[in-house]
Motif scaffolding. Structure first.
Motif, mmCIF file in Angstrom:
data_model
loop_
_atom_site.group_PDB
_atom_site.id
_atom_site.type_symbol
_atom_site.label_atom_id
_atom_site.label_comp_id
_atom_site.label_asym_id
_atom_site.label_seq_id
_atom_site.Cartn_x
_atom_site.Cartn_y
_atom_site.Cartn_z
ATOM 1 N N GLY A 42 2.996 15.485 28.734
ATOM 2 C CA GLY A 42 3.584 16.709 28.196
ATOM 3 C C GLY A 42 3.298 16.954 26.733
ATOM 4 O O GLY A 42 3.612 18.034 26.212
ATOM 5 N N ASP A 43 2.714 15.988 26.045
ATOM 6 C CA ASP A 43 2.398 16.167 24.626
ATOM 7 C C ASP A 43 1.280 17.201 24.442
ATOM 8 O O ASP A 43 0.512 17.496 25.359
ATOM 9 C CB ASP A 43 1.951 14.849 23.998
ATOM 10 C CG ASP A 43 3.117 13.976 23.548
ATOM 11 O OD1 ASP A 43 4.274 14.433 23.641
ATOM 12 O OD2 ASP A 43 2.871 12.835 23.114
ATOM 13 N N ALA A 44 1.197 17.705 23.205
ATOM 14 C CA ALA A 44 0.131 18.631 22.812
ATOM 15 C C ALA A 44 -0.722 17.948 21.759
ATOM 16 O O ALA A 44 -0.204 17.446 20.760
ATOM 17 C CB ALA A 44 0.716 19.928 22.260
ATOM 18 N N VAL A 45 -2.041 17.922 21.984
ATOM 19 C CA VAL A 45 -2.936 17.192 21.098
ATOM 20 C C VAL A 45 -4.193 18.001 20.835
ATOM 21 O O VAL A 45 -4.664 18.742 21.689
ATOM 22 C CB VAL A 45 -3.280 15.806 21.705
ATOM 23 C CG1 VAL A 45 -3.988 15.947 23.043
ATOM 24 C CG2 VAL A 45 -4.122 14.962 20.748
ATOM 25 N N LEU A 46 -4.732 17.837 19.627
ATOM 26 C CA LEU A 46 -5.964 18.495 19.209
ATOM 27 C C LEU A 46 -7.037 17.458 18.951
ATOM 28 O O LEU A 46 -6.796 16.458 18.267
ATOM 29 C CB LEU A 46 -5.721 19.286 17.921
ATOM 30 C CG LEU A 46 -6.968 19.789 17.178
ATOM 31 C CD1 LEU A 46 -7.649 20.921 17.953
ATOM 32 C CD2 LEU A 46 -6.602 20.251 15.761
ATOM 33 N N ASP A 47 -8.230 17.700 19.493
ATOM 34 C CA ASP A 47 -9.418 16.946 19.107
ATOM 35 C C ASP A 47 -10.122 17.792 18.052
ATOM 36 O O ASP A 47 -10.748 18.808 18.361
ATOM 37 C CB ASP A 47 -10.316 16.706 20.324
ATOM 38 C CG ASP A 47 -11.534 15.843 19.998
ATOM 39 O OD1 ASP A 47 -11.721 15.500 18.816
ATOM 40 O OD2 ASP A 47 -12.293 15.532 20.929
ATOM 41 N N ALA A 48 -9.989 17.391 16.786
ATOM 42 C CA ALA A 48 -10.515 18.163 15.656
ATOM 43 C C ALA A 48 -11.960 17.767 15.390
ATOM 44 O O ALA A 48 -12.245 16.608 15.119
ATOM 45 C CB ALA A 48 -9.665 17.915 14.416
ATOM 46 N N PHE A 115 -6.644 14.007 16.994
ATOM 47 C CA PHE A 115 -7.697 12.991 17.080
ATOM 48 C C PHE A 115 -8.917 13.552 16.371
ATOM 49 O O PHE A 115 -9.315 14.690 16.617
ATOM 50 C CB PHE A 115 -8.016 12.718 18.552
ATOM 51 C CG PHE A 115 -9.015 11.623 18.780
ATOM 52 C CD1 PHE A 115 -8.607 10.302 18.858
ATOM 53 C CD2 PHE A 115 -10.368 11.910 18.931
ATOM 54 C CE1 PHE A 115 -9.521 9.281 19.085
ATOM 55 C CE2 PHE A 115 -11.288 10.891 19.157
ATOM 56 C CZ PHE A 115 -10.859 9.575 19.234
ATOM 57 N N GLY A 116 -9.519 12.768 15.493
ATOM 58 C CA GLY A 116 -10.699 13.243 14.773
ATOM 59 C C GLY A 116 -11.770 12.169 14.739
ATOM 60 O O GLY A 116 -11.639 11.190 14.003
ATOM 61 N N ALA A 117 -12.811 12.329 15.532
ATOM 62 C CA ALA A 117 -13.910 11.365 15.578
ATOM 63 C C ALA A 117 -15.010 11.795 14.613
ATOM 64 O O ALA A 117 -15.536 12.904 14.720
ATOM 65 C CB ALA A 117 -14.462 11.253 16.995
ATOM 66 N N GLY A 118 -15.344 10.935 13.659
ATOM 67 C CA GLY A 118 -16.396 11.257 12.701
ATOM 68 C C GLY A 118 -16.091 12.483 11.871
ATOM 69 O O GLY A 118 -16.998 13.142 11.363
ATOM 70 N N LEU A 119 -14.817 12.804 11.724
ATOM 71 C CA LEU A 119 -14.425 14.086 11.135
ATOM 72 C C LEU A 119 -14.382 14.076 9.613
ATOM 73 O O LEU A 119 -14.927 14.960 8.962
ATOM 74 C CB LEU A 119 -13.050 14.493 11.683
ATOM 75 C CG LEU A 119 -12.405 15.721 11.035
ATOM 76 C CD1 LEU A 119 -13.147 16.990 11.434
ATOM 77 C CD2 LEU A 119 -10.927 15.817 11.407
ATOM 78 N N VAL A 120 -13.715 13.090 9.045
ATOM 79 C CA VAL A 120 -13.292 13.198 7.653
ATOM 80 C C VAL A 120 -14.473 13.326 6.694
ATOM 81 O O VAL A 120 -14.388 14.042 5.686
ATOM 82 C CB VAL A 120 -12.355 12.019 7.281
ATOM 83 C CG1 VAL A 120 -13.115 10.701 7.199
ATOM 84 C CG2 VAL A 120 -11.603 12.303 6.002
ATOM 85 N N SER A 121 -15.592 12.703 7.005
ATOM 86 C CA SER A 121 -16.733 12.777 6.095
ATOM 87 C C SER A 121 -17.430 14.131 6.133
ATOM 88 O O SER A 121 -18.281 14.418 5.293
ATOM 89 C CB SER A 121 -17.740 11.670 6.419
ATOM 90 O OG SER A 121 -18.192 11.784 7.754
ATOM 91 N N HIS A 147 -14.195 6.342 14.502
ATOM 92 C CA HIS A 147 -15.635 6.323 14.713
ATOM 93 C C HIS A 147 -15.935 5.122 15.596
ATOM 94 O O HIS A 147 -15.312 4.064 15.418
ATOM 95 C CB HIS A 147 -16.414 6.232 13.402
ATOM 96 C CG HIS A 147 -17.832 6.683 13.538
ATOM 97 N ND1 HIS A 147 -18.809 5.889 14.096
ATOM 98 C CD2 HIS A 147 -18.438 7.857 13.234
ATOM 99 C CE1 HIS A 147 -19.947 6.555 14.121
ATOM 100 N NE2 HIS A 147 -19.762 7.745 13.607
ATOM 101 N N PRO A 148 -16.843 5.257 16.566
ATOM 102 C CA PRO A 148 -17.083 4.146 17.487
ATOM 103 C C PRO A 148 -17.763 2.928 16.873
ATOM 104 O O PRO A 148 -17.817 1.875 17.515
ATOM 105 C CB PRO A 148 -17.951 4.763 18.587
ATOM 106 C CG PRO A 148 -18.532 5.996 17.988
ATOM 107 C CD PRO A 148 -17.543 6.475 16.985
ATOM 108 N N ILE A 149 -18.258 3.037 15.653
ATOM 109 C CA ILE A 149 -18.715 1.860 14.914
ATOM 110 C C ILE A 149 -18.144 1.938 13.499
ATOM 111 O O ILE A 149 -17.761 3.008 13.033
ATOM 112 C CB ILE A 149 -20.258 1.734 14.867
ATOM 113 C CG1 ILE A 149 -20.896 2.962 14.211
ATOM 114 C CG2 ILE A 149 -20.824 1.490 16.255
ATOM 115 C CD1 ILE A 149 -22.413 2.840 14.040
ATOM 116 N N GLY A 150 -18.078 0.784 12.829
ATOM 117 C CA GLY A 150 -17.496 0.727 11.500
ATOM 118 C C GLY A 150 -18.403 1.278 10.418
ATOM 119 O O GLY A 150 -19.570 1.616 10.653
#
Length: 202
Positions: A42-48, A115-121, A147-150
């Motif tokens: 029931g949660d609401a989530v964004l993939d940014a 959720f933000g994958a590889g986003l901030v940079s 990010h899937p790798i460090g």
């Protein structure tokens, strides 16, 4: 690469067609990071900055059919690939938004998590972008920067060294998140993954 939105769109647009085939083994890492968000049915989530939508399926599984999953990206070609893969659109797992995550068409406090994958940079103005994500999340809601790798592995992939001024480095990221309304609660930077978890301040 420049973090100017036009350049970001051009960079990812030219790579969208084969993006998933370039990184075919990242699925389990995405699923594990999504699990750490602690989403409930029931949660609401964004993939940014959702790209081709690799996080959308595990996000949908976490919130269930009664939840809401949004995917936002400013690159049309990436969203087209997400639809083609069955991850978005009318028959997909998420509602897709062609938009800059710095200007979201989402009301204040509407979401439980981002959720933000590889986003901030890739944020042109990191504090402003992260503040916009805080705006759309309820107090106590969570943010996962993944990010899937460090950082070291990613830099090596591009023939570079990590530097102290990298925004994803914990000493730099913590105050930027704080200025934007987030509290960093955990930080992992290993060869196999990068995951910074933050909580929306009241």
């Amino acid at each position: 690469m420049s973090d100017d939105p036009t350049h970001v769109r051009e960079f990812f647009g030219s790579r969208a067609a084969d993006w998933d085939t370039r990184f075919p083994d990242d699925g389990p890492a995405y699923a594990a990071a999504v699990q750490e968000l602690g989403l409930r049915p029931g949660d609401a989530v964004l993939d940014a900055g959702c790209g081709t939508g690799r996080a959308l399926t595990p996000l949908r599984a976490a919130v269930g059919p009664s939840g809401t999953v949004l995917g936002a990206d400013l690159t049309p070609e990436m969203l087209e690939r997400a639809v083609a893969a069955g991850r978005g659109g009318t028959a997909g797992t998420a509602t897709l938004l062609l938009t800059d995550v710095g200007q979201l068409p989402v009301r204040d406090g509407a979401l439980d998590a981002v959720f933000g994958a590889g986003l901030v940079s890739h944020l042109a103005e990191p504090v402003a972008g992260l503040r916009e994500l805080a705006r759309v999340v309820r107090p106590g809601g969570r943010l996962a920067l993944f990010h899937p790798i460090g950082r070291a592995a990613l830099a090596a992939r591009h023939g570079r060294q990590i530097t102290p001024d990298d925004l994803r480095a914990e000493p730099r990221l913590r105050p930027v998140l704080a200025e934007a309304g987030w509290r960093l609660v955990s930080y992992v930077d290993e060869n196999a993954r990068y995951l910074a978890m933050a909580e929306r301040e009241a």
